[in-house]
Design an enzyme around this catalytic site. Sequence first.
Site, short mmCIF file in Angstrom:
data_model
loop_
_atom_site.label_atom_id
_atom_site.label_comp_id
_atom_site.label_asym_id
_atom_site.label_seq_id
_atom_site.Cartn_x
_atom_site.Cartn_y
_atom_site.Cartn_z
N LYS A 116 1.95 -3.21 7.33
CA LYS A 116 2.01 -3.50 5.89
C LYS A 116 3.46 -3.44 5.38
O LYS A 116 3.81 -4.15 4.44
CB LYS A 116 1.14 -2.51 5.12
CG LYS A 116 -0.35 -2.84 5.16
CD LYS A 116 -0.66 -4.01 4.22
CE LYS A 116 -2.13 -4.30 4.10
NZ LYS A 116 -2.43 -5.37 3.15
N THR A 174 0.81 -1.23 0.00
CA THR A 174 0.00 0.00 0.00
C THR A 174 0.84 1.27 0.00
O THR A 174 1.95 1.29 0.56
CB THR A 174 -0.91 0.00 1.25
OG1 THR A 174 -1.37 1.33 1.51
CG2 THR A 174 -0.17 -0.47 2.50
N TYR A 234 -1.16 0.60 10.90
CA TYR A 234 -1.50 -0.08 9.65
C TYR A 234 -0.31 -0.06 8.68
O TYR A 234 0.09 -1.09 8.14
CB TYR A 234 -2.73 0.61 9.01
CG TYR A 234 -3.01 0.15 7.60
CD1 TYR A 234 -3.76 -0.99 7.36
CD2 TYR A 234 -2.50 0.85 6.50
CE1 TYR A 234 -4.01 -1.43 6.06
CE2 TYR A 234 -2.75 0.42 5.21
CZ TYR A 234 -3.49 -0.72 5.00
OH TYR A 234 -3.72 -1.15 3.71
N GLU A 263 0.30 3.62 1.84
CA GLU A 263 0.45 4.06 3.23
C GLU A 263 1.86 3.80 3.76
O GLU A 263 2.27 4.38 4.75
CB GLU A 263 -0.57 3.33 4.13
CG GLU A 263 -1.94 3.95 4.11
CD GLU A 263 -1.99 5.37 4.65
OE1 GLU A 263 -1.68 5.57 5.83
OE2 GLU A 263 -2.31 6.29 3.88
O1 F7E Z 1 -8.73 8.33 4.20
C1 F7E Z 1 -8.92 11.84 5.30
C2 F7E Z 1 -8.04 10.88 6.09
O2 F7E Z 1 -9.84 6.34 5.23
C3 F7E Z 1 -8.22 9.13 3.18
C4 F7E Z 1 -7.22 2.21 2.70
O3 F7E Z 1 -7.75 1.47 1.63
O4 F7E Z 1 -6.03 3.63 1.16
C5 F7E Z 1 -6.94 3.64 2.26
O5 F7E Z 1 -6.40 4.35 3.36
C6 F7E Z 1 -7.87 10.50 3.72
C7 F7E Z 1 -7.05 10.47 5.02
O6 F7E Z 1 -8.22 6.05 3.29
C8 F7E Z 1 -12.19 11.76 6.82
O7 F7E Z 1 -7.47 11.53 7.23
C9 F7E Z 1 -10.81 13.25 6.12
O8 F7E Z 1 -6.03 11.45 4.94
O9 F7E Z 1 -10.43 6.98 2.87
P1 F7E Z 1 -9.41 6.89 3.92
P2 F7E Z 1 -6.67 5.88 3.67
O10 F7E Z 1 -6.43 6.11 5.10
O11 F7E Z 1 -5.89 6.73 2.73
C10 F7E Z 1 -4.75 3.02 1.43
C11 F7E Z 1 -3.97 3.00 0.15
C12 F7E Z 1 -4.86 1.71 2.12
O12 F7E Z 1 -4.00 0.85 1.96
C13 F7E Z 1 -5.91 1.55 3.16
O13 F7E Z 1 -6.17 0.18 3.43
O14 F7E Z 1 -9.06 11.17 4.04
N1 F7E Z 1 -10.24 12.05 5.89
N2 F7E Z 1 -12.01 13.09 6.71
C14 F7E Z 1 -11.09 11.10 6.29
N3 F7E Z 1 -10.99 9.75 6.25
C15 F7E Z 1 -12.04 9.02 6.73
N4 F7E Z 1 -11.97 7.68 6.66
N5 F7E Z 1 -13.14 9.63 7.27
C16 F7E Z 1 -13.27 10.99 7.34
O15 F7E Z 1 -14.27 11.52 7.82
#
Ligand code: F7E
Length: 342
Positions: free
Chosen positions: A155, A127, A151, A129
């Site tokens: 990974k 990922t 996480y 990440e």
């Molecule tokens: O957050 C910001 C948050 O939870 C994206 C997984 O598939 O992709 C995914 O991980 C961004 C972050 O995805 C909210 O802080 C703002 O900066 O949709 P996300 P993620 O953390 O990038 C990677 C490649 C993986 O490998 C993972 O398994 O959005 N954000 N406001 C928020 N995020 C969430 N969830 N909720 C909010 O309200």
Amino acid sequence: MKKRSAFITGVSGQDGAYLAQLLVSKGYEVYGGLRRNSHDELYRLRLLGVQDKVKLLNFEITDQFGVTELISKYRFDEVYNLAAQSFVGASWDLSVPTTNINSMGVLYLLEAIKRFSPETRFYQASTSEMFGKIVAPIQSETTPFYPRSPYGVAKLYSHWLTVNYRESHGLRLSSGILFNHEAPLRGVEFVTRKISRQLCEVMNGTRDRIGLGNLDAKRDWGYAKEYVEAMWLMLQQDEFDDFVVATGKTTTVRDFVEYACEPLDVEIVWEGEGENEKGYNRKTNKLIVEVNPEFFRPAEVDVLIGNNEKARTKLGWQPKTEVKELARMMVEFDWAAIQKAG
Ligand code: F7E
């Protein structure tokens, strides 16, 4: 001719369902690892029309005996390890299970493959990440890693373990460093689907407003259905390797909100800054989006942009769907589902 067999761990997730659909269409005998719980785990496979075409096997990646028994019994041609605790935001509270699933589980799989099924081709879901606090403006396979969450750290272990088992034992193991990839089948806790679904609820009158965390976070968002093709392509090569899968473009969460508003004919006006930023519907002046610090992360990944050159040149893969189109697709799906539910 005997059908090729493929085992997908995490078959009930977004990527698992799209990959199952792809492999069924290619004539594979598809097996899916399913972790028993009380939720309706199979709705994604049902939506894609492949629930009867995937042979489901009880599977718990943290059970080393079970993993070993299954790998040695079936000796699959291909294994795609998509099982994970995949929600970054929860990984601080769930750091032990996240590590057991995302790190130790991969060790169990690779050990079993090494001992009992060394011909198996194996895909590890790595990922973006792992890049975390980026050390280069655009990230490729050679960019050093700096994970920012339990996480990402877990990974990173399994990514290097995959590289190490490939180099040490000559196994057929590839790792896909996938940047964020979304679709209507995305879980509702991830920001894109949270926005598409909750926005539809707001416009339908069943929700008051959307609370979001860091609106300035930037992600390289692609379409999950295209990304699973890259996974498959990686296992069809003669040489096993690591590949970045990304669009090469980055978008803020705020812009994603605007893209999601367009198909609903909503124009959003932003006011205030930081924790006080709010988004209003220009036509009605109604508050639609507000920042809720509850969704901030203890350590944030501010920006990610992937360099997909290696995937393009070596795999012949390329992204097709722009993030705006993706937002539209997700909103149209959620709007139709809400209308149907009445
Ligand atoms: O957050 C910001 C948050 O939870 C994206 C997984 O598939 O992709 C995914 O991980 C961004 C972050 O995805 C909210 O802080 C703002 O900066 O949709 P996300 P993620 O953390 O990038 C990677 C490649 C993986 O490998 C993972 O398994 O959005 N954000 N406001 C928020 N995020 C969430 N969830 N909720 C909010 O309200």
